[in-house]
Design a protein around this motif. Structure first.
Motif, PDB file in Angstrom:
ATOM      1  N   MET A   1       0.743  -1.315   0.045  1.00  0.00           N
ATOM      2  CA  MET A   1      -0.075  -0.085   0.062  1.00  0.00           C
ATOM      3  C   MET A   1       0.989   1.301   0.102  1.00  0.00           C
ATOM      4  SD  MET A   1      -2.649   1.271   2.793  1.00  0.00           S
ATOM      5  CE  MET A   1      -4.520   1.357   2.045  1.00  0.00           C
ATOM      6  N   ALA A   2       0.673   2.224  -0.866  1.00  0.00           N
ATOM      7  CA  ALA A   2       1.369   3.514  -0.779  1.00  0.00           C
ATOM      8  C   ALA A   2       1.164   4.139   0.316  1.00  0.00           C
ATOM      9  CB  ALA A   2       0.908   4.129  -2.172  1.00  0.00           C
ATOM     10  N   THR A   3       2.295   4.796   0.870  1.00  0.00           N
ATOM     11  CA  THR A   3       2.270   5.787   2.023  1.00  0.00           C
ATOM     12  C   THR A   3       1.529   7.070   1.539  1.00  0.00           C
ATOM     13  OG1 THR A   3       4.620   6.755   1.388  1.00  0.00           O
ATOM     14  CG2 THR A   3       4.351   4.551   2.792  1.00  0.00           C
ATOM     15  N   PRO A   4       1.061   7.565   2.396  1.00  0.00           N
ATOM     16  CA  PRO A   4       0.080   8.727   2.171  1.00  0.00           C
ATOM     17  C   PRO A   4       1.324  10.118   1.894  1.00  0.00           C
ATOM     18  CG  PRO A   4      -0.012   8.381   4.688  1.00  0.00           C
ATOM     19  CD  PRO A   4       0.549   7.352   3.865  1.00  0.00           C
ATOM     20  N   ILE A   5       0.537  10.844   1.164  1.00  0.00           N
ATOM     21  CA  ILE A   5       1.118  12.249   1.177  1.00  0.00           C
ATOM     22  C   ILE A   5       1.147  12.966   2.819  1.00  0.00           C
ATOM     23  CG2 ILE A   5       1.348  14.493   0.071  1.00  0.00           C
ATOM     24  CD1 ILE A   5       2.085  11.899  -1.624  1.00  0.00           C
ATOM     25  N   ARG A   6       1.965  13.548   3.268  1.00  0.00           N
ATOM     26  CA  ARG A   6       1.811  14.073   4.412  1.00  0.00           C
ATOM     27  C   ARG A   6       2.063  15.709   4.417  1.00  0.00           C
ATOM     28  NH1 ARG A   6       5.594  10.221   5.187  1.00  0.00           N
ATOM     29  NH2 ARG A   6       6.992  11.476   6.328  1.00  0.00           N
ATOM     30  N   TYR A   7       1.110  16.461   4.971  1.00  0.00           N
ATOM     31  CA  TYR A   7       1.106  17.647   4.857  1.00  0.00           C
ATOM     32  C   TYR A   7       1.328  18.374   6.347  1.00  0.00           C
ATOM     33  CZ  TYR A   7      -0.570  17.987   0.217  1.00  0.00           C
ATOM     34  OH  TYR A   7      -0.966  17.686  -1.060  1.00  0.00           O
ATOM     35  N   SER A   8       1.714  19.504   6.690  1.00  0.00           N
ATOM     36  CA  SER A   8       1.558  20.131   8.070  1.00  0.00           C
ATOM     37  C   SER A   8       1.405  21.685   7.697  1.00  0.00           C
ATOM     38  CB  SER A   8       2.592  20.033   8.901  1.00  0.00           C
ATOM     39  OG  SER A   8       3.854  20.653   8.537  1.00  0.00           O
ATOM     40  N   ILE A   9       0.668  22.376   8.650  1.00  0.00           N
ATOM     41  CA  ILE A   9       0.151  23.610   8.410  1.00  0.00           C
ATOM     42  C   ILE A   9       0.137  24.201   9.674  1.00  0.00           C
ATOM     43  CG2 ILE A   9      -2.212  23.145   8.243  1.00  0.00           C
ATOM     44  CD1 ILE A   9      -2.181  25.797   6.220  1.00  0.00           C
ATOM     45  N   THR A  10       0.801  25.381   9.958  1.00  0.00           N
ATOM     46  CA  THR A  10       0.909  25.943  10.985  1.00  0.00           C
ATOM     47  C   THR A  10       1.093  27.527  10.714  1.00  0.00           C
ATOM     48  OG1 THR A  10       1.337  26.610  13.589  1.00  0.00           O
ATOM     49  CG2 THR A  10       3.169  25.888  11.715  1.00  0.00           C
ATOM     50  N   SER A  11       1.481  28.413  11.610  1.00  0.00           N
ATOM     51  CA  SER A  11       1.959  29.873  11.662  1.00  0.00           C
ATOM     52  C   SER A  11       2.956  30.078  12.814  1.00  0.00           C
ATOM     53  CB  SER A  11       0.651  31.151  11.399  1.00  0.00           C
ATOM     54  OG  SER A  11       1.302  32.169  11.312  1.00  0.00           O
ATOM     55  N   LEU A  12       4.026  30.603  12.363  1.00  0.00           N
ATOM     56  CA  LEU A  12       4.957  31.121  13.277  1.00  0.00           C
ATOM     57  C   LEU A  12       4.634  32.385  13.905  1.00  0.00           C
ATOM     58  CD1 LEU A  12       8.297  29.799  11.817  1.00  0.00           C
ATOM     59  CD2 LEU A  12       7.034  28.603  13.325  1.00  0.00           C
ATOM     60  N   ASP A  13       3.778  33.162  13.100  1.00  0.00           N
ATOM     61  CA  ASP A  13       3.334  34.587  13.370  1.00  0.00           C
ATOM     62  C   ASP A  13       2.132  34.919  12.695  1.00  0.00           C
ATOM     63  OD1 ASP A  13       3.175  37.041  14.267  1.00  0.00           O
ATOM     64  OD2 ASP A  13       4.693  37.957  13.175  1.00  0.00           O
ATOM     65  N   PRO A  14       1.136  34.662  13.272  1.00  0.00           N
ATOM     66  CA  PRO A  14      -0.228  34.919  12.658  1.00  0.00           C
ATOM     67  C   PRO A  14      -0.324  36.476  12.108  1.00  0.00           C
ATOM     68  CG  PRO A  14      -0.641  33.323  14.411  1.00  0.00           C
ATOM     69  CD  PRO A  14       0.927  33.676  14.403  1.00  0.00           C
ATOM     70  N   ALA A  15       0.214  37.423  12.770  1.00  0.00           N
ATOM     71  CA  ALA A  15       0.294  38.853  12.642  1.00  0.00           C
ATOM     72  C   ALA A  15       0.853  39.069  11.171  1.00  0.00           C
ATOM     73  CB  ALA A  15       0.937  39.634  13.475  1.00  0.00           C
ATOM     74  N   SER A  16       1.838  38.112  10.739  1.00  0.00           N
ATOM     75  CA  SER A  16       2.375  38.365   9.395  1.00  0.00           C
ATOM     76  C   SER A  16       1.560  37.741   8.214  1.00  0.00           C
ATOM     77  CB  SER A  16       3.721  37.480   9.377  1.00  0.00           C
ATOM     78  OG  SER A  16       3.552  36.204   9.392  1.00  0.00           O
ATOM     79  N   HIS A  17       0.361  37.151   8.607  1.00  0.00           N
ATOM     80  CA  HIS A  17      -0.581  36.718   7.645  1.00  0.00           C
ATOM     81  C   HIS A  17       0.143  35.786   6.581  1.00  0.00           C
ATOM     82  CE1 HIS A  17      -2.307  40.350   8.824  1.00  0.00           C
ATOM     83  NE2 HIS A  17      -1.432  41.318   8.069  1.00  0.00           N
ATOM     84  N   VAL A  18       1.172  35.060   7.236  1.00  0.00           N
ATOM     85  CA  VAL A  18       1.693  33.815   6.301  1.00  0.00           C
ATOM     86  C   VAL A  18       1.480  32.393   7.232  1.00  0.00           C
ATOM     87  CG1 VAL A  18       4.095  33.054   5.885  1.00  0.00           C
ATOM     88  CG2 VAL A  18       3.446  35.301   5.739  1.00  0.00           C
ATOM     89  N   TYR A  19       1.013  31.277   6.255  1.00  0.00           N
ATOM     90  CA  TYR A  19       0.866  30.020   6.822  1.00  0.00           C
ATOM     91  C   TYR A  19       2.293  29.417   6.458  1.00  0.00           C
ATOM     92  CZ  TYR A  19      -4.065  30.329   7.544  1.00  0.00           C
ATOM     93  OH  TYR A  19      -5.474  30.404   7.800  1.00  0.00           O
ATOM     94  N   ASP A  20       2.716  28.628   7.459  1.00  0.00           N
ATOM     95  CA  ASP A  20       3.823  27.860   7.327  1.00  0.00           C
ATOM     96  C   ASP A  20       3.545  26.249   6.843  1.00  0.00           C
ATOM     97  OD1 ASP A  20       6.485  29.567   7.997  1.00  0.00           O
ATOM     98  OD2 ASP A  20       4.631  29.881   9.310  1.00  0.00           O
ATOM     99  N   VAL A  21       3.821  25.925   5.703  1.00  0.00           N
ATOM    100  CA  VAL A  21       3.352  24.783   5.236  1.00  0.00           C
ATOM    101  C   VAL A  21       4.419  23.737   4.950  1.00  0.00           C
ATOM    102  CG1 VAL A  21       1.462  23.543   3.570  1.00  0.00           C
ATOM    103  CG2 VAL A  21       1.437  25.861   4.299  1.00  0.00           C
TER     104      VAL A  21
END
Length: 598
Positions: A1-21
């Motif tokens: 069985m193929a392993t899944p594609i793995r994502y992570s998403i957060t933000s180091l500083d939401p005030a910057s309006h940037v997601y870290d993915v």
């Protein structure tokens, strides 16, 4: 069985309006793994170039840097590597809408189309997403709202979620933050209501009671025997703001924006126009769970998210949904017949105002959505017609025509249930296919037992107005057209405020402003020597009579120009619809239409 594609998403500083993915592929393509971000989001037919919001991207494998080359506006290719490959990237998110992504210190929202790069060749495999809480005391009370299935997370908690393929992954928007939450059951299926934003004295009980009626009615409409919903859980996600409106459908949820004043208030049982509008929006997006998320045009099965997917059938998928959204409010008793007819009359009046309806059919409007409807300019009212609003009138006319031809034995309801049984019910079971461009007329005639070709040619492929004035009286509805009793002099333009200036946003074809030579974009300076305020000239015009001539000074670019305008009355028809009480047989036909139950 193929392993899944793995994502992570957060933000180091939401005030910057940037997601870290990040996205990880355990067995990348040996020639160099390719990734891409969609160019558009299903349900909103415009190329939006989501790739433009990626502000930094790097690759690594086994702790070593991997070169990544950009192939085009939304596609990247990593150099060949051994072992697992991870791309780390940042996404700028500052669009407060239901279509893209937004992030600040108060909340976060994203659609997968904006943040999750697809790993080419792995789109049909499992996709796993870890949603991480931003660090800091400010975010300790944040929760997660999504219809994604939990893998290693408690419902509404941060953790790992899972989708069975990329199409499912991007069809579940995510809301992050502090929000009001309530739940109800609709035919055994849990439905959650999430309200983000400051709303004082929100009557969540009343909202859930009204939504329950709507949801149960729609489930029973498509599955009258089993009353089986097509999802295991559904989430209504609403961001309440000072002034806003919008929604986008998904297979098990919807993302909405509304004005906080539109939401119900504890202790105030009166039903406001704003609340009716909000319930209509909820009903609209929920109906899409069947009509467009599962019953689809053939070109959407599957979507090609790299480019436009042209179809001439949006009048069916958006127009019919726009018809049924308010129809379910009256069928469930959430609104009464008088208020329903006022909503229909408002739509009719709006459609008849635009001269574009005489130049573009709803089929053409559907096909041109990518370049015309979603990219409207100052001449739109004179050049195009909405497949939403005229499409809803097309659906109403079809419904009444079918009922009339079959003496009440069939209706548009039968057509929708036929489409559901053939195309929608098993769509996500691996056997789904879409509705062909040239087969819809035959299908409608098959399921309605009505001759609809003439109607189809005139009102769908053609530009004739839907003959509601002739159809509605048979259902106990009087159709009246009047000029307002207090008709005032009319400039023939739509004026907007731009800074301290009154700007002509639209100049209506054949109106006084166009006949005098004024154009969209002109900034009004003075009317008969008096300064035109930024709010527009209405206050000044109120002192004139119809057929008076006024002198208007306006700036076009940096040139001051003078125009002589002969004022007219606004001759756009004002339609009103009223239920009449006699004869009894006519009233029964109206009740069969507006009070029918599955």
């Amino acid at each position: 069985m193929a392993t899944p594609i793995r994502y992570s998403i957060t933000s180091l500083d939401p005030a910057s309006h940037v997601y870290d993915v990040s996205v990880t592929v355990d067995s990348p393509a040996p020639e160099g793994q390719v990734f891409s971000l969609p160019a558009w989001i299903p349900g909103s037919y415009m190329i939006r170039e989501f790739g433009k919001n990626i502000v930094a991207l790097r690759g690594e494998s086994g702790g070593r840097k991997v070169q990544v080359r950009k192939l085009d506006k939304h596609t990247w290719q990593a150099a060949p590597c051994k072992g697992a490959l991870t791309l780390h990237y940042q996404v700028y998110a500052w669009d407060l809408s239901v279509r893209t992504a937004h992030l600040d210190g108060t909340h976060g929202f994203f659609n997968g189309t904006s943040v999750f790069l697809a790993a080419h060749g792995f789109e049909q495999g499992q996709q796993v997403v870890e949603i991480r809480r931003p660090e800091g005391e400010t975010f300790k009370r944040w929760r997660v709202a999504t219809a994604l299935a939990e893998l290693k997370a408690k419902r509404y908690g941060f953790g790992t979620y899972v989708a069975q393929n990329y199409d499912e992954l991007i069809d579940h928007p995510v809301e992050l933050g502090e929000f009001a939450l309530a739940s109800f059951q609709a035919h055994g299926v849990p439905h959650d209501v999430v309200i983000t934003g400051r709303v004082l004295n929100l009557d969540m009980t009343r909202l859930c009671d009204d939504l329950k009626k709507i949801c149960e009615a729609q489930i029973a409409f498509f599955e009258p025997r089993s009353k089986r919903a097509p999802m295991e859980r559904y989430v209504f996600m609403t961001l309440a703001v000072g002034d806003g409106y919008g929604g986008l459908e998904h297979r098990a949820s919807t993302a909405l924006i509304c004005s906080r004043a539109d939401l119900p208030v504890k202790g105030r049982p009166e039903q406001t126009d704003g609340y009716r509008t909000y319930l209509g929006l909820c009903s609209h997006e929920y109906f899409h769970t069947w009509n467009v998320k599962r019953i689809k045009p053939a070109v959407f099965a599957p979507y090609d998210l790299r480019q436009e997917n042209y179809t001439s059938l949006l009048w069916l998928f958006e127009g019919f949904t726009s018809y049924y959204d308010d129809l379910f409010l009256v069928r469930t008793g959430v609104i009464d017949t008088d208020n329903y007819l006022k909503l229909v009359a408002k739509t009719v009046t709006g459609v008849l105002r635009g001269s574009g309806r005489k130049k573009q059919s709803v089929a053409e409007s559907s096909f041109d959505a990518w370049v015309k409807y979603y990219r409207q300019d100052e001449n739109a009212a004179n050049a195009i017609v909405s497949y939403y609003t005229k499409g809803s009138l097309v659906a109403l006319g079809l419904d009444l025509t079918i009922r009339q031809q079959t003496r009440g034995r069939r209706s548009l309801d039968d057509v929708m249930r036929g489409l559901w049984a053939r195309y929608g019910r098993d769509f996500y079971e691996g056997v789904g296919r879409g509705v062909g461009e040239d087969e819809i007329l035959a299908l409608m005639e098959q399921w309605s037992d009505a001759d609809l070709k003439g109607y189809y040619d005139r009102h769908i492929r053609g530009t004739e107005d839907v003959p509601l004035e002739a159809l509605l009286p048979a259902y106990g509805v009087a159709y009246e057209v009047d000029l307002p009793k207090d008709a005032r002099p009319w400039l023939g333009a739509r004026v907007t405020k731009e800074g301290a200036d009154a700007k002509l946003a639209t100049v209506y074809e054949g109106g006084p402003a166009m006949q005098a030579g004024l154009s969209a974009g002109d900034k009004l300076v003075a009317l008969d020597g008096l300064r035109v305020p930024a709010a527009g000239p209405d206050g000044l015009l109120a002192r004139y009579r119809i057929n008076d001539t006024v002198r208007i000074h306006a700036f076009r670019r940096d040139e001051l120009m003078e125009f002589s305008v002969k004022l007219k009355a606004d001759t756009a028809p004002q339609v009103s619809l009223k239920a009449v009480g006699k004869p009894v047989a006519v009233v029964r036909q109206r009740e069969a239409w507006l009070k029918s139950r599955a």
